[in-house]
Design a protein around this motif. Sequence first.
Motif, PDB file in Angstrom:
ATOM      1  N   ASP A  20       0.847  -1.200   0.000  1.00 25.46           N
ATOM      2  CA  ASP A  20       0.000   0.000   0.000  1.00 25.46           C
ATOM      3  C   ASP A  20       0.883   1.251   0.000  1.00 25.46           C
ATOM      4  N   THR A  22       0.853   4.441  -0.578  1.00 27.49           N
ATOM      5  CA  THR A  22      -0.028   5.591  -0.754  1.00 27.49           C
ATOM      6  C   THR A  22       0.216   6.606   0.349  1.00 27.49           C
ATOM      7  N   ARG A  23      -0.211   7.816   0.080  1.00 23.37           N
ATOM      8  CA  ARG A  23      -0.063   8.869   1.082  1.00 23.37           C
ATOM      9  C   ARG A  23      -0.886   8.572   2.328  1.00 23.37           C
ATOM     10  N   SER A  24      -2.039   7.953   2.138  1.00 25.15           N
ATOM     11  CA  SER A  24      -2.883   7.658   3.298  1.00 25.15           C
ATOM     12  C   SER A  24      -2.197   6.659   4.227  1.00 25.15           C
ATOM     13  N   TYR A  25      -1.563   5.610   3.645  1.00 33.49           N
ATOM     14  CA  TYR A  25      -0.823   4.660   4.487  1.00 33.49           C
ATOM     15  C   TYR A  25       0.325   5.366   5.189  1.00 33.49           C
ATOM     16  N   TRP A  26       1.083   6.148   4.432  1.00 32.74           N
ATOM     17  CA  TRP A  26       2.248   6.831   5.012  1.00 32.74           C
ATOM     18  C   TRP A  26       1.842   7.741   6.160  1.00 32.74           C
ATOM     19  N   THR A  27       0.791   8.523   5.955  1.00 33.63           N
ATOM     20  CA  THR A  27       0.337   9.452   6.986  1.00 33.63           C
ATOM     21  C   THR A  27      -0.099   8.707   8.243  1.00 33.63           C
ATOM     22  N   ALA A  28      -0.790   7.597   8.045  1.00 31.99           N
ATOM     23  CA  ALA A  28      -1.288   6.831   9.190  1.00 31.99           C
ATOM     24  C   ALA A  28      -0.164   6.139   9.947  1.00 31.99           C
ATOM     25  N   HIS A  29       0.962   5.878   9.282  1.00 36.03           N
ATOM     26  CA  HIS A  29       2.047   5.117   9.906  1.00 36.03           C
ATOM     27  C   HIS A  29       3.345   5.917  10.006  1.00 36.03           C
ATOM     28  N   LYS A  30       3.260   7.235   9.856  1.00 37.12           N
ATOM     29  CA  LYS A  30       4.451   8.078   9.891  1.00 37.12           C
ATOM     30  C   LYS A  30       5.199   7.922  11.219  1.00 37.12           C
TER      31      LYS A  30
END
Length: 212
Positions: A20, A22-30
């Motif tokens: 995944d 994606t920016r959404s995954y990255w933001t959620a797991h930063k």
Amino acid sequence: MQFTGFPVAAFDFYDDLEVDNTRSYWTAHKAVYDEAVLAPMKALTAALEPEFGSPKIFRPYRDVRFAKDKTPYKTHQGAFVASGPATGWYVEIAPRGMRVGAGFYEASGPRLSAVREAMADGRTGPALKRVLTTLEKADFEISGERLKTTPRGYDADHPRIELLRHKTLAAGKSYGFADFIHTAELLDHVREDWRALKPLVTWLERAFAAAA
């Protein structure tokens, strides 16, 4: 921060990022990236800095301006200590584990000519061969981008023609998922292997100096 190894969470992070990206995954797991990947990498390279020099920890974002692959994030975290332009030591964490290496990843014009002249020379060329043989015996893999044809100005039957075809040259070793990568012992392994790679880096420094 004292280096204590890379936690399992770091590898889980990259396993999931490959699926995944994606920016959404990255933001959620930063926060996982910051704590499990970036912080240990900073601690590891800081511990190595007194002996090898200041590190460059690469940004996690891909340059997608001219790429067909538009996924925004790198699926590995690398750090590089330069001994000269595009030359030095490397360490990386990725979904397939840890690896270390050293060499040069770019040389064009006078610099590439200088390194080839040193490879062809009857004194410095055999010295490089001895360095690479020693590294292979120590379980390093020799790699690099190579010409399929004979480089201009050299004979196809030159005794070191395989070396002369190199456009880049590196020696690397994979740690995979060895237990020690999760502990402070990893620092000792990286330090020992970077020391073993020092003769290669030194040889390259001297070869490139001719183009300075």
